[in-house]
Design a protein around this motif. Sequence first.
Motif, PDB file in Angstrom:
ATOM      1  N   MET A   1      37.260 -27.472 -11.160  1.00 41.24           N
ATOM      2  CA  MET A   1      36.580 -26.689 -12.129  1.00 41.24           C
ATOM      3  C   MET A   1      35.020 -26.599 -11.861  1.00 41.24           C
ATOM      4  O   MET A   1      34.199 -25.550 -12.026  1.00 41.24           O
ATOM      5  CB  MET A   1      36.249 -27.552 -13.603  1.00 41.24           C
ATOM      6  N   LYS A   2      34.536 -27.414 -10.899  1.00 36.96           N
ATOM      7  CA  LYS A   2      33.051 -27.443 -10.514  1.00 36.96           C
ATOM      8  C   LYS A   2      32.723 -26.270  -9.570  1.00 36.96           C
ATOM      9  O   LYS A   2      31.858 -25.753  -9.545  1.00 36.96           O
ATOM     10  CB  LYS A   2      32.801 -28.730  -9.878  1.00 36.96           C
ATOM     11  N   VAL A   3      33.696 -25.935  -8.786  1.00 35.50           N
ATOM     12  CA  VAL A   3      33.610 -24.659  -7.941  1.00 35.50           C
ATOM     13  C   VAL A   3      33.574 -23.323  -8.763  1.00 35.50           C
ATOM     14  O   VAL A   3      32.699 -22.552  -8.669  1.00 35.50           O
ATOM     15  CB  VAL A   3      34.997 -24.810  -7.071  1.00 35.50           C
ATOM     16  N   ILE A   4      34.498 -23.428  -9.828  1.00 36.49           N
ATOM     17  CA  ILE A   4      34.119 -22.162 -10.787  1.00 36.49           C
ATOM     18  C   ILE A   4      32.970 -22.149 -11.611  1.00 36.49           C
ATOM     19  O   ILE A   4      32.303 -21.093 -11.525  1.00 36.49           O
ATOM     20  CB  ILE A   4      35.391 -22.188 -11.641  1.00 36.49           C
ATOM     21  N   LYS A   5      32.331 -23.353 -11.866  1.00 40.29           N
ATOM     22  CA  LYS A   5      31.165 -23.488 -12.572  1.00 40.29           C
ATOM     23  C   LYS A   5      29.998 -23.187 -11.485  1.00 40.29           C
ATOM     24  O   LYS A   5      29.051 -22.510 -11.979  1.00 40.29           O
ATOM     25  CB  LYS A   5      30.929 -24.726 -13.111  1.00 40.29           C
ATOM     26  N   TYR A   6      30.115 -23.596 -10.385  1.00 38.31           N
ATOM     27  CA  TYR A   6      29.001 -23.301  -9.138  1.00 38.31           C
ATOM     28  C   TYR A   6      29.181 -21.796  -9.048  1.00 38.31           C
ATOM     29  O   TYR A   6      27.862 -21.329  -8.755  1.00 38.31           O
ATOM     30  CB  TYR A   6      29.247 -24.024  -8.078  1.00 38.31           C
ATOM     31  N   ILE A   7      30.155 -21.022  -8.803  1.00 41.47           N
ATOM     32  CA  ILE A   7      30.224 -19.631  -8.591  1.00 41.47           C
ATOM     33  C   ILE A   7      29.493 -18.980  -9.658  1.00 41.47           C
ATOM     34  O   ILE A   7      28.977 -17.988  -9.511  1.00 41.47           O
ATOM     35  CB  ILE A   7      31.608 -19.298  -8.260  1.00 41.47           C
ATOM     36  N   THR A   8      29.913 -19.432 -11.032  1.00 41.74           N
ATOM     37  CA  THR A   8      29.218 -18.868 -12.143  1.00 41.74           C
ATOM     38  C   THR A   8      27.744 -18.759 -12.030  1.00 41.74           C
ATOM     39  O   THR A   8      27.053 -17.909 -12.283  1.00 41.74           O
ATOM     40  CB  THR A   8      29.519 -19.499 -13.534  1.00 41.74           C
ATOM     41  N   SER A   9      27.209 -20.081 -11.752  1.00 45.10           N
ATOM     42  CA  SER A   9      25.874 -20.211 -11.560  1.00 45.10           C
ATOM     43  C   SER A   9      25.364 -19.174 -10.264  1.00 45.10           C
ATOM     44  O   SER A   9      24.207 -18.672 -10.682  1.00 45.10           O
ATOM     45  CB  SER A   9      25.434 -21.674 -11.007  1.00 45.10           C
ATOM     46  N   LEU A  10      25.868 -19.001  -9.273  1.00 47.41           N
ATOM     47  CA  LEU A  10      25.430 -17.983  -8.205  1.00 47.41           C
ATOM     48  C   LEU A  10      25.540 -16.636  -8.962  1.00 47.41           C
ATOM     49  O   LEU A  10      24.325 -16.035  -8.836  1.00 47.41           O
ATOM     50  CB  LEU A  10      26.508 -17.947  -7.094  1.00 47.41           C
ATOM     51  N   VAL A  11      26.319 -16.346  -9.931  1.00 49.07           N
ATOM     52  CA  VAL A  11      26.401 -15.099 -10.590  1.00 49.07           C
ATOM     53  C   VAL A  11      25.102 -14.741 -11.353  1.00 49.07           C
ATOM     54  O   VAL A  11      24.555 -13.806 -11.215  1.00 49.07           O
ATOM     55  CB  VAL A  11      27.633 -14.857 -11.436  1.00 49.07           C
TER      56      VAL A  11
ATOM     57  N   LEU B   1      29.088 -24.130  -0.269  1.00 54.35           N
ATOM     58  CA  LEU B   1      28.272 -23.350  -1.035  1.00 54.35           C
ATOM     59  C   LEU B   1      26.902 -23.722  -1.371  1.00 54.35           C
ATOM     60  O   LEU B   1      25.910 -23.026  -1.453  1.00 54.35           O
ATOM     61  CB  LEU B   1      29.263 -23.000  -2.223  1.00 54.35           C
ATOM     62  N   LYS B   2      26.625 -25.109  -1.459  1.00 52.56           N
ATOM     63  CA  LYS B   2      25.227 -25.651  -1.817  1.00 52.56           C
ATOM     64  C   LYS B   2      24.295 -25.525  -0.759  1.00 52.56           C
ATOM     65  O   LYS B   2      23.399 -25.394  -0.921  1.00 52.56           O
ATOM     66  CB  LYS B   2      25.475 -27.016  -1.963  1.00 52.56           C
ATOM     67  N   THR B   3      24.833 -25.078   0.491  1.00 51.96           N
ATOM     68  CA  THR B   3      23.991 -24.747   1.668  1.00 51.96           C
ATOM     69  C   THR B   3      23.778 -23.521   2.193  1.00 51.96           C
ATOM     70  O   THR B   3      23.156 -23.371   2.907  1.00 51.96           O
ATOM     71  CB  THR B   3      24.714 -25.510   2.908  1.00 51.96           C
ATOM     72  N   ILE B   4      24.133 -22.508   1.292  1.00 54.52           N
ATOM     73  CA  ILE B   4      23.957 -21.285   1.466  1.00 54.52           C
ATOM     74  C   ILE B   4      23.409 -20.362   0.267  1.00 54.52           C
ATOM     75  O   ILE B   4      23.650 -20.882  -0.793  1.00 54.52           O
ATOM     76  CB  ILE B   4      25.331 -20.279   2.130  1.00 54.52           C
TER      77      ILE B   4
END
Length: 299
Positions: A66-76, A36-39
């Motif tokens: 939990m970091k996955v959820i937080k990162y997806i939130t940041s994308l939103v 996710l960090k590369t796209i």
Amino acid sequence: MPTSKKKQKRKVDVVVVSDIHLGTYGSRAKELLNYLKTIEPKKLILNGDIIDIWQFKKRYFPKPHMKVIKYITSLVTKGTEVYYITGNHDEMLRKFVGFEIGNFQLVNKLVLELDGKKAWFFHGDVFDVTMQHSKWLAKLGGVGYDLLIMINTLTNWVSEKILGRGRISFSKKIKNSVKSAVKHINNFEDTAADIAFLNEYDYVICGHIHQPQHRVITKNNQSIEYLNSGDWIENLTALEYNNKEWSIYHYQEDQIAQKLKPTDHDLENDLGKADLKNKDLFQELIKEMNVISAKTLKN
């Protein structure tokens, strides 16, 4: 002192990931974070079994998950449209279908128009006879699968670290060797394609069976593209749509993502520390929704 240059991210129109199974020992959350960090996706479709609610009783939810959820939130909050399609392992969320906040939507299925063609997205458990008639048996199978993955993880650690050999997958070998499993996968794909034909969809995109696939199915002079995003336990695959074409992404072939260090995205990535209990997990999820809400109101 000069700052390091920010890594360029790949721009992708649509990314589909499924069957991450956060909250289980087999989930490869750190690898998913690397990807996710590369796209930089315009649309991110989470096609079911993202959080494994079936397994919550184990009280296992380490920080990388939990970091996955937080990162997806940041994308939103940064403008990516995120669609969470419910699956069987996160079916509890189906009572909240229709929930929408900012660029985030919770749905059971999704139809999008992509460059003049209709794409139908759904998890796929609706086609699973075991799910329909013997849910307890399916859950028992899920526990057995999780145990198999734990044994497989230990075996791979010995194979890679001590013996210097590559990874192996017990369940993939079983799937590929058992005729009934192969038949089940073929039936699943054909059933999805038949419904797509009836509804005149151009693409049908599923998850659920942990079998990445991209093939054209032709029937009565009609053709559709069947795609399956695979999983983030064994295959570590996703689907990408760009320049009017679909492709299967394989983490094992992505040298850039694999070279990311844990500190590039996760300062607390020890799987053995700071596990979240159910109550804490739901509080964290509520916090993430509040982050999206605050960002939406601000804009």
